[in-house]
Scaffold this active site. Structure first.
Site, PDB file in Angstrom:
ATOM      1  N   LEU A 237       0.814  -1.216   0.000  1.00  0.00           N
ATOM      2  CA  LEU A 237       0.000   0.000   0.000  1.00  0.00           C
ATOM      3  C   LEU A 237       0.845   1.263   0.000  1.00  0.00           C
ATOM      4  O   LEU A 237       1.697   1.455   0.872  1.00  0.00           O
ATOM      5  CB  LEU A 237      -0.932   0.000   1.215  1.00  0.00           C
ATOM      6  CG  LEU A 237      -1.875   1.196   1.341  1.00  0.00           C
ATOM      7  CD1 LEU A 237      -2.773   1.329   0.116  1.00  0.00           C
ATOM      8  CD2 LEU A 237      -2.723   1.079   2.609  1.00  0.00           C
ATOM      9  N   HIS A 238       0.588   2.125  -0.980  1.00  0.00           N
ATOM     10  CA  HIS A 238       1.323   3.381  -1.069  1.00  0.00           C
ATOM     11  C   HIS A 238       0.563   4.375  -1.943  1.00  0.00           C
ATOM     12  O   HIS A 238      -0.201   4.006  -2.822  1.00  0.00           O
ATOM     13  CB  HIS A 238       2.729   3.167  -1.648  1.00  0.00           C
ATOM     14  CG  HIS A 238       2.745   2.696  -3.067  1.00  0.00           C
ATOM     15  ND1 HIS A 238       2.406   1.403  -3.441  1.00  0.00           N
ATOM     16  CD2 HIS A 238       3.051   3.333  -4.237  1.00  0.00           C
ATOM     17  CE1 HIS A 238       2.509   1.273  -4.741  1.00  0.00           C
ATOM     18  NE2 HIS A 238       2.893   2.435  -5.266  1.00  0.00           N
ATOM     19  N   PHE A 239       0.804   5.642  -1.671  1.00  0.00           N
ATOM     20  CA  PHE A 239       0.358   6.762  -2.489  1.00  0.00           C
ATOM     21  C   PHE A 239       1.609   7.452  -3.024  1.00  0.00           C
ATOM     22  O   PHE A 239       2.692   7.366  -2.430  1.00  0.00           O
ATOM     23  CB  PHE A 239      -0.459   7.769  -1.675  1.00  0.00           C
ATOM     24  CG  PHE A 239      -1.735   7.209  -1.102  1.00  0.00           C
ATOM     25  CD1 PHE A 239      -2.957   7.425  -1.732  1.00  0.00           C
ATOM     26  CD2 PHE A 239      -1.722   6.476   0.078  1.00  0.00           C
ATOM     27  CE1 PHE A 239      -4.136   6.911  -1.205  1.00  0.00           C
ATOM     28  CE2 PHE A 239      -2.892   5.959   0.618  1.00  0.00           C
ATOM     29  CZ  PHE A 239      -4.101   6.168  -0.033  1.00  0.00           C
TER      30      PHE A 239
END
Length: 442
Positions: A237-239
């Site tokens: 999970l990453h932005f």
């Protein structure tokens, strides 16, 4: 079995080719248990969005805070890593121009971003996939690539701790450099990095990203998200986020209001844009806005619909763009001319920042070419209505609009209250339309 070839972007210096032998021990100063003992990073605790107040509190060492403290921290730490040679290329040397035309698409020639390819298999027909610790993930990055820990505070005060231990029992969210940057200041926000969450939206993580956009207090700082199947290349999970000192074409597109939720979140459809998209804005609080978008995203994930997100205007506007480019690519339905560009339309490209890999495409960049490429990612009108109806059912609102026919609001005046007519379509399960299993060979 359908297969497509795709090259992932290298986001860390510790990504390695499959088949390479793991070193004995570690020696990489990573985020694994082998290296975490005694590890420290600055901690930025931003003010809570449901509180008020702007006071900045510095804990431990006395440091005089700049006016735009988060921006100064991000860019200062990013510049430090740049001077230390941690990036794969100098993004400031990449040519950039605004493509002439109505929309003002931005083109960048970034030939270094697709070099040193890493051959791995990555499925594109499943938006939800389990985390696989044997593949590259952000616990394998070197600690020198991390800038600081980031969290939402408990009250209305901002706190900055220049040197805080990384607590493996309370997994921190961290901001790290993207070693293959698109723009100056290109970073990754990795929620609860040690929890090893797969690339899927949850309410808490999206709210953290909205917190960061609000705290940056700069409309030219945006955060983006790519789901699996919509050109996320790492299933952790990453932005992504960076500064671009001009409006994105997506942000300027005219819109028509579809509905308003009970909590006051206005949902609109973009008009005259190559990728059919939704805009969420307003609401009784930013948390209400974030939660509404999260509800829609969780629905799309659960129904295997790839999508991208752009968090804009300091967190006050969130664009949701369901897309089908990888599916069409696997089925052989993307035009050869578009495929030859090797451009994968992820969140930045769909927003109008075209990152081009070939000089010939950059020199011949035109509005028609940009439109043609992005249109390949868009859902059909009928499918977009189905997906919208499904998302609205999850949000708990209807997409039946009030009778103010044909009223259009342009994003330059996005505070207008306008509506549009449309017919509600069914809210049953939506499939991605791919009967066979699709793999991406990275």
């Amino acid at each position: 079995m359908l297969k497509i070839k795709r090259v992932p972007t290298v986001v860390s210096n510790y990504q390695k080719d499959d088949g390479a032998e793991d070193p004995v021990g570690c020696g990489r100063n990573c985020l694994g248990a082998c290296c975490l003992n005694g590890a420290r990073l600055p901690l930025y605790a931003c003010k809570n969005l449901v509180k008020s107040g702007e006071k900045l509190v510095i804990s431990h060492e006395a440091i005089e805070p700049p006016v735009a403290f988060l921006e100064s921290l991000v860019l200062g730490e990013w510049e430090d890593r740049f001077q230390r040679g941690l990036f794969r290329y100098d993004v400031t040397a990449c040519e950039t121009k605004v493509i002439p035309g109505k929309y003002g698409f931005v083109a960048q020639l970034n030939e270094g971003r697709h070099l040193k390819k890493r051959p791995t298999e990555f499925r594109v027909d499943k938006v939800l996939q389990s985390f696989d610790g044997s593949k590259f993930n952000f616990t394998k990055v070197g600690q020198e690539e991390l800038l600081f820990q980031f969290e939402a505070g408990e009250d209305a005060q901002v706190q900055f701790f220049p040197c805080m231990p990384i607590d493996p029992e309370n997994s921190p969210s961290v901001v790290a450099i993207n070693v293959s940057p698109i723009e100056y200041g290109h970073v990754l926000l990795i929620p609860r990095v040690l929890d090893c969450l797969p690339q899927r939206i949850d309410h808490k993580s999206l709210l953290l990203a909205v917190h960061m956009a609000a705290e940056a207090a700069n409309p030219y700082f945006r955060l983006g998200y790519n789901s699996l199947g919509a050109f996320a290349t790492i299933n952790h999970l990453h932005f992504q986020a960076y500064y671009l000192a001009m409006p994105f074409p997506l942000e300027k597109a005219p819109t028509k209001k579809i509905t308003t939720t009970v909590s006051g979140v206005k949902i609109s459809e973009l008009l005259s844009y190559p990728v059919r998209s939704l805009l969420f804005e307003g609401g009784s609080s930013m948390q209400e806005l974030s939660d509404t978008v999260s509800d829609a995203c969780v629905c799309l994930q659960n129904n295997n619909i790839p999508f991208n997100i752009l968090i804009s205007d300091c967190g006050r506007q969130i664009f949701l763009m369901p897309q089908c480019y990888a599916e069409k690519q696997a089925l052989g339905e993307v035009s050869p001319e578009v495929l030859e560009t090797q451009v994968n339309p992820a969140v930045w490209e769909i927003s109008g920042h075209m990152v081009l890999k070939r000089k010939e495409d950059y020199e011949g960049a035109s509005e028609d070419n940009a439109w043609r490429l992005l249109a390949e990612a868009s859902l059909s009108e009928e499918r977009f209505k189905e997906v919208t109806a499904l998302a609205f059912e999850a949000i708990g609102c209807s997409n039946q609009e009030e009778d103010l026919e044909g009223t259009i609001v342009h994003q330059q005046n996005s505070s207008g209250n306008v509506n549009q007519k449309s017919n509600r379509t069914h809210g049953g399960p939506i499939t991605n339309g791919t009967a066979a299993e699709c793999l991406v060979l990275q």
